[in-house]
Design a protein around this motif. Structure first.
Motif, PDB file in Angstrom:
ATOM      1  N   LEU A  44     -35.836 -11.987   1.520  1.00 18.89           N
ATOM      2  CA  LEU A  44     -34.970 -11.175   0.674  1.00 18.89           C
ATOM      3  C   LEU A  44     -35.471 -11.115  -0.753  1.00 18.89           C
ATOM      4  N   SER A  45     -36.102 -12.210  -1.203  1.00 15.16           N
ATOM      5  CA  SER A  45     -36.553 -12.224  -2.592  1.00 15.16           C
ATOM      6  C   SER A  45     -37.657 -11.185  -2.820  1.00 15.16           C
ATOM      7  N   TYR A  46     -38.392 -10.880  -1.757  1.00 14.88           N
ATOM      8  CA  TYR A  46     -39.449  -9.880  -1.827  1.00 14.88           C
ATOM      9  C   TYR A  46     -38.896  -8.479  -2.036  1.00 14.88           C
ATOM     10  N   LEU A  47     -37.697  -8.310  -1.482  1.00 10.34           N
ATOM     11  CA  LEU A  47     -37.113  -6.977  -1.435  1.00 10.34           C
ATOM     12  C   LEU A  47     -36.993  -6.311  -2.785  1.00 10.34           C
ATOM     13  N   LYS A  48     -36.754  -7.111  -3.797  1.00 16.36           N
ATOM     14  CA  LYS A  48     -36.503  -6.483  -5.093  1.00 16.36           C
ATOM     15  C   LYS A  48     -37.747  -5.794  -5.640  1.00 16.36           C
ATOM     16  N   HIS A  49     -38.913  -6.134  -5.094  1.00 13.02           N
ATOM     17  CA  HIS A  49     -40.144  -5.489  -5.539  1.00 13.02           C
ATOM     18  C   HIS A  49     -40.363  -4.117  -4.914  1.00 13.02           C
ATOM     19  N   PHE A  50     -39.625  -3.827  -3.849  1.00 11.24           N
ATOM     20  CA  PHE A  50     -39.869  -2.576  -3.145  1.00 11.24           C
ATOM     21  C   PHE A  50     -38.767  -1.552  -3.419  1.00 11.24           C
ATOM     22  N   PRO A  51     -39.160  -0.297  -3.618  1.00 10.86           N
ATOM     23  CA  PRO A  51     -38.155   0.734  -3.919  1.00 10.86           C
ATOM     24  C   PRO A  51     -37.434   1.210  -2.670  1.00 10.86           C
ATOM     25  N   ILE A  52     -36.801   0.275  -1.995  1.00 14.61           N
ATOM     26  CA  ILE A  52     -36.087   0.571  -0.754  1.00 14.61           C
ATOM     27  C   ILE A  52     -34.609   0.752  -1.085  1.00 14.61           C
ATOM     28  N   ASP A  53     -33.988   1.779  -0.508  1.00  9.70           N
ATOM     29  CA  ASP A  53     -32.575   2.033  -0.800  1.00  9.70           C
ATOM     30  C   ASP A  53     -31.633   1.221   0.081  1.00  9.70           C
ATOM     31  N   ALA A  54     -32.052   0.994   1.319  1.00 11.22           N
ATOM     32  CA  ALA A  54     -31.112   0.415   2.280  1.00 11.22           C
ATOM     33  C   ALA A  54     -31.807  -0.493   3.286  1.00 11.22           C
ATOM     34  N   LEU A  55     -31.035  -1.404   3.831  1.00 16.22           N
ATOM     35  CA  LEU A  55     -31.498  -2.265   4.923  1.00 16.22           C
ATOM     36  C   LEU A  55     -30.684  -1.974   6.147  1.00 16.22           C
ATOM     37  N   LYS A  56     -31.345  -1.959   7.273  1.00 18.25           N
ATOM     38  CA  LYS A  56     -30.596  -1.864   8.526  1.00 18.25           C
ATOM     39  C   LYS A  56     -30.639  -3.201   9.230  1.00 18.25           C
ATOM     40  N   ILE A  57     -29.491  -3.832   9.287  1.00 17.65           N
ATOM     41  CA  ILE A  57     -29.377  -5.123   9.962  1.00 17.65           C
ATOM     42  C   ILE A  57     -29.645  -4.920  11.446  1.00 17.65           C
ATOM     43  N   ASP A  58     -30.576  -5.688  11.980  1.00 14.19           N
ATOM     44  CA  ASP A  58     -30.946  -5.483  13.377  1.00 14.19           C
ATOM     45  C   ASP A  58     -29.797  -5.770  14.323  1.00 14.19           C
ATOM     46  N   ARG A  59     -29.867  -5.062  15.420  1.00 17.10           N
ATOM     47  CA  ARG A  59     -28.883  -5.146  16.481  1.00 17.10           C
ATOM     48  C   ARG A  59     -28.669  -6.560  17.025  1.00 17.10           C
ATOM     49  N   VAL A  60     -29.710  -7.392  17.021  1.00 17.93           N
ATOM     50  CA  VAL A  60     -29.537  -8.740  17.591  1.00 17.93           C
ATOM     51  C   VAL A  60     -28.513  -9.549  16.791  1.00 17.93           C
ATOM     52  N   PHE A  61     -28.444  -9.325  15.500  1.00 16.15           N
ATOM     53  CA  PHE A  61     -27.439 -10.032  14.684  1.00 16.15           C
ATOM     54  C   PHE A  61     -26.050  -9.510  15.027  1.00 16.15           C
ATOM     55  N   VAL A  62     -25.947  -8.198  15.096  1.00 16.70           N
ATOM     56  CA  VAL A  62     -24.652  -7.576  15.372  1.00 16.70           C
ATOM     57  C   VAL A  62     -24.115  -8.040  16.732  1.00 16.70           C
ATOM     58  N   ARG A  63     -25.029  -8.126  17.692  1.00 16.10           N
ATOM     59  CA  ARG A  63     -24.641  -8.495  19.057  1.00 16.10           C
ATOM     60  C   ARG A  63     -23.938  -9.850  19.098  1.00 16.10           C
ATOM     61  N   ASP A  64     -24.448 -10.821  18.326  1.00 16.27           N
ATOM     62  CA  ASP A  64     -23.941 -12.190  18.429  1.00 16.27           C
ATOM     63  C   ASP A  64     -22.901 -12.564  17.374  1.00 16.27           C
ATOM     64  N   LEU A  65     -22.623 -11.607  16.504  1.00  9.94           N
ATOM     65  CA  LEU A  65     -21.706 -11.859  15.379  1.00  9.94           C
ATOM     66  C   LEU A  65     -20.412 -12.567  15.738  1.00  9.94           C
ATOM     67  N   THR A  66     -19.752 -12.031  16.753  1.00 15.25           N
ATOM     68  CA  THR A  66     -18.406 -12.511  17.040  1.00 15.25           C
ATOM     69  C   THR A  66     -18.400 -13.647  18.065  1.00 15.25           C
ATOM     70  N   SER A  67     -19.595 -14.048  18.543  1.00 15.91           N
ATOM     71  CA  SER A  67     -19.645 -15.162  19.496  1.00 15.91           C
ATOM     72  C   SER A  67     -20.361 -16.383  18.927  1.00 15.91           C
ATOM     73  N   ASP A  68     -21.091 -16.199  17.841  1.00 19.20           N
ATOM     74  CA  ASP A  68     -21.889 -17.297  17.313  1.00 19.20           C
ATOM     75  C   ASP A  68     -21.669 -17.441  15.803  1.00 19.20           C
ATOM     76  N   ARG A  69     -21.145 -18.590  15.408  1.00 19.77           N
ATOM     77  CA  ARG A  69     -20.794 -18.792  13.994  1.00 19.77           C
ATOM     78  C   ARG A  69     -22.002 -18.700  13.062  1.00 19.77           C
ATOM     79  N   ASP A  70     -23.133 -19.270  13.516  1.00 19.26           N
ATOM     80  CA  ASP A  70     -24.326 -19.250  12.666  1.00 19.26           C
ATOM     81  C   ASP A  70     -24.794 -17.825  12.395  1.00 19.26           C
ATOM     82  N   THR A  71     -24.766 -17.016  13.443  1.00 22.99           N
ATOM     83  CA  THR A  71     -25.166 -15.613  13.274  1.00 22.99           C
ATOM     84  C   THR A  71     -24.245 -14.915  12.282  1.00 22.99           C
TER      85      THR A  71
END
Ligand code: C2E
Ligand code: CA
Ligand code: CA
Ligand code: CA
Length: 276
Positions: free
Chosen positions: A187-214
């Motif tokens: 994430l610290s690298y991100l500030k160097h790049f002129p990127i407008d948005a991040l798309k959180i990958d589907r694997v995180f979304v999939r486990d969100l509500t079943s896994d506390r760490d995710t």
């Protein structure tokens, strides 16, 4: 152990040959796919997390012949990338998506279109002038186009890549990082790049509500991205619980089967309703 190794090796070569044959079959058919007009784009809605309104569409490539799906993108896009066929195909995709977005704009229903860009296209020396040419030719306002790049593409190229990203951004085209969290980008690298948005990958979304760490990691990614003034988009949202979590955690846009599957342009347009 030796026998097992030998066995393993033979198994490996057999499956490699089979893979190579499958790749060649796909390649041969794919060479014909564009001239035979077998490729099309489907559009998947991206909704505003607060209002639920459709604010964008991701263009996703489809391959049909004789009324049937030939291969899935995860099967044929890697072959297209290995063989260089992704260059003519990717050129067609961008032009088609821009034409479509311009049609919606002219109907009074501005929808930003997101296009996936593969590394080979992005590395091409003429990428910028070609992109500029497509915008001029189709008349699409640059802010209605978003390019989805991957972490690897953005990270690997050094100064030349940063310059290219900067030029694209100055042209007004939006940039987002696809599949975020699965690659190498800190994430610290991100500030160097002129990127407008991040798309959180589907694997995180999939486990969100079943896994506390995710859930914890995802919340932290969203919070840090926002503190760097990046928009956060979540993909692969399938349940109301996932949607509610991501909205509360600070995502600006949501995408997934819960809000709509990828659809042919005419059907996507029905979701937009009648122009005001
Ligand atoms: P991607 O860019 O990560 O695209 C998202 C994929 O997730 C799409 O698969 C989409 O249909 C699928 N998806 C959307 N919502 C959901 C959901 O709620 N749950 C689940 N399980 N899946 C969902 P698709 O269309 O099969 O595309 C696969 C990959 O192929 C894309 O992943 C992208 O990397 C690549 N691709 C597709 N079209 C293009 C293209 O025009 N150019 C390039 N270079 N790559 C493309
Ligand atoms: Ca994508
Ligand atoms: Ca993705
Ligand atoms: Ca992906």
């Amino acid at each position: 152990a030796k026998a097992q190794g030998l066995h393993g090796y033979r198994f490996f070569t057999a499956s490699m040959n089979e893979r190579a044959r499958a790749q060649r079959r796909i390649e041969t058919a794919l060479r014909q796919a564009l001239p035979r007009r077998e490729l099309s784009l489907h559009y998947q809605p991206k909704v505003d997390a607060q209002s639920g309104r459709i604010v964008g569409a991701e263009a996703l490539l489809r391959w049909h012949a004789n009324g049937r799906v030939q291969y899935e993108p995860d099967q044929f896009i890697p072959v297209a990338e290995d063989t260089g066929l992704i260059l003519p195909i990717g050129a067609w995709v961008l032009r088609q998506a821009c034409k479509q977005a311009q049609l919606w704009q002219l109907r009074g229903q501005p929808v930003a279109v997101s296009v996936n860009v593969s590394p080979l296209q992005f590395q091409h020396a003429d990428f910028y002038s070609w992109l500029d040419g497509v915008l001029k030719e189709t008349g699409l306002a640059a802010h209605l186009l978003e390019l989805e790049l991957t972490e690897r593409m953005v990270m690997s190229g050094g100064d030349a890549t940063t310059d290219l990203l900067q030029r694209i951004k100055q042209r007004g085209v939006r940039l987002s990082l696809d599949d975020f969290g699965t690659g190498y980008c800190s994430l610290s690298y991100l500030k160097h790049f002129p990127i407008d948005a991040l798309k959180i990958d589907r694997v995180f979304v999939r486990d969100l509500t079943s896994d506390r760490d995710t859930a914890t990691i995802t919340s932290a990614i969203i919070a840090m991205a926002r503190s760097l003034n990046k928009l956060v988009i979540a993909e692969g949202v399938e349940t109301r619980e996932q949607g509610a979590f991501l909205r509360l955690a600070g995502c600006s846009q949501l995408q997934g089967f819960l809000y709509g599957a990828p659809l042919p342009a005419a059907e996507f347009q029905k979701l937009l309703g009648e122009p005001a």
